[in-house]
Design a protein around this motif. Sequence first.
Motif, PDB file in Angstrom:
ATOM      1  N   PRO A   1       0.829  -1.202   0.000  1.00 64.55           N
ATOM      2  CA  PRO A   1       0.000   0.000   0.000  1.00 64.55           C
ATOM      3  C   PRO A   1       0.866   1.256   0.000  1.00 64.55           C
ATOM      4  N   LYS A   2       0.221   2.375  -0.161  1.00 61.86           N
ATOM      5  CA  LYS A   2       0.917   3.655  -0.152  1.00 61.86           C
ATOM      6  C   LYS A   2       1.369   3.968   1.275  1.00 61.86           C
ATOM      7  N   VAL A   3       2.537   4.571   1.397  1.00 66.00           N
ATOM      8  CA  VAL A   3       3.056   4.969   2.698  1.00 66.00           C
ATOM      9  C   VAL A   3       2.163   6.077   3.256  1.00 66.00           C
ATOM     10  N   PRO A   4       1.690   5.950   4.501  1.00 64.75           N
ATOM     11  CA  PRO A   4       0.869   7.018   5.085  1.00 64.75           C
ATOM     12  C   PRO A   4       1.606   8.360   5.033  1.00 64.75           C
ATOM     13  N   ALA A   5       0.883   9.420   4.756  1.00 64.38           N
ATOM     14  CA  ALA A   5       1.485  10.745   4.565  1.00 64.38           C
ATOM     15  C   ALA A   5       2.316  11.186   5.767  1.00 64.38           C
ATOM     16  N   GLN A   6       1.801  10.998   6.966  1.00 57.19           N
ATOM     17  CA  GLN A   6       2.531  11.429   8.155  1.00 57.19           C
ATOM     18  C   GLN A   6       3.816  10.617   8.333  1.00 57.19           C
ATOM     19  N   THR A   7       3.745   9.329   8.091  1.00 64.73           N
ATOM     20  CA  THR A   7       4.931   8.480   8.192  1.00 64.73           C
ATOM     21  C   THR A   7       5.973   8.918   7.172  1.00 64.73           C
ATOM     22  N   ALA A   8       5.533   9.192   5.942  1.00 67.94           N
ATOM     23  CA  ALA A   8       6.464   9.630   4.902  1.00 67.94           C
ATOM     24  C   ALA A   8       7.126  10.949   5.276  1.00 67.94           C
ATOM     25  N   ALA A   9       6.353  11.897   5.772  1.00 69.04           N
ATOM     26  CA  ALA A   9       6.901  13.210   6.125  1.00 69.04           C
ATOM     27  C   ALA A   9       7.930  13.092   7.246  1.00 69.04           C
ATOM     28  N   VAL A  10       7.622  12.326   8.275  1.00 74.28           N
ATOM     29  CA  VAL A  10       8.542  12.178   9.399  1.00 74.28           C
ATOM     30  C   VAL A  10       9.796  11.410   8.967  1.00 74.28           C
ATOM     31  N   ALA A  11       9.631  10.360   8.184  1.00 79.06           N
ATOM     32  CA  ALA A  11      10.784   9.575   7.731  1.00 79.06           C
ATOM     33  C   ALA A  11      11.705  10.418   6.857  1.00 79.06           C
ATOM     34  N   ARG A  12      11.139  11.202   5.970  1.00 74.07           N
ATOM     35  CA  ARG A  12      11.962  12.059   5.087  1.00 74.07           C
ATOM     36  C   ARG A  12      12.689  13.132   5.901  1.00 74.07           C
ATOM     37  N   ALA A  13      12.040  13.653   6.940  1.00 66.30           N
ATOM     38  CA  ALA A  13      12.682  14.650   7.797  1.00 66.30           C
ATOM     39  C   ALA A  13      13.791  14.002   8.636  1.00 66.30           C
ATOM     40  N   ALA A  14      13.535  12.817   9.152  1.00 73.43           N
ATOM     41  CA  ALA A  14      14.511  12.129  10.003  1.00 73.43           C
ATOM     42  C   ALA A  14      15.687  11.576   9.198  1.00 73.43           C
ATOM     43  N   PHE A  15      15.438  11.215   7.946  1.00 72.95           N
ATOM     44  CA  PHE A  15      16.464  10.608   7.092  1.00 72.95           C
ATOM     45  C   PHE A  15      16.533  11.349   5.757  1.00 72.95           C
ATOM     46  N   PRO A  16      17.024  12.598   5.752  1.00 70.93           N
ATOM     47  CA  PRO A  16      17.033  13.365   4.505  1.00 70.93           C
ATOM     48  C   PRO A  16      17.862  12.705   3.392  1.00 70.93           C
ATOM     49  N   GLN A  17      18.862  11.909   3.777  1.00 74.79           N
ATOM     50  CA  GLN A  17      19.670  11.185   2.791  1.00 74.79           C
ATOM     51  C   GLN A  17      19.121   9.779   2.542  1.00 74.79           C
TER      52      GLN A  17
END
Length: 145
Positions: A7-23
């Motif tokens: 399934p699609k990654v939940p929006a909040q999970t995606a936002a936090v993961a991208r912020a926590a792991f910018p690379q």
Amino acid sequence: MRPKGLPKVPAQTAAVARAAFPQGSLAIRVRDRLAEVFADEPFADAFGVRGAPGLSPGVLSLVTVLQFAEDLTDRQAAAMAVRAIDWKYALEAELTDTGFDASVLSRFRTRLAGHGMERVVFDRLLEHCKDEGLVTAQGSCVLGR
């Protein structure tokens, strides 16, 4: 089992993961580059259609790949699915998801072995990585970088 893709990654999970792991991280790169490898369809013959739906075999196969890559026990892998933001991203889990019991992984592998499907995940992963140029001539995977 009702086969489906990841399934699609939940929006909040995606936002936090991208912020926590910018690379990015290995788990994020695996999800982004290899999601189609972890579809449920190849496992349809090993999973019943009656009873309450369980965890997706595609998701469990992704857990086993990450578990192997990070050299984790079943208990450690189950814990990562609860506490690691990049794993939650890879597994398309909500940030509040409480995960699964570690015994699920053993039962998943046992079911695959009982149906002669031990190599399904490996073979699909290797084929996709070769097709996408993600394996070097020396056999290394470029996702780890």
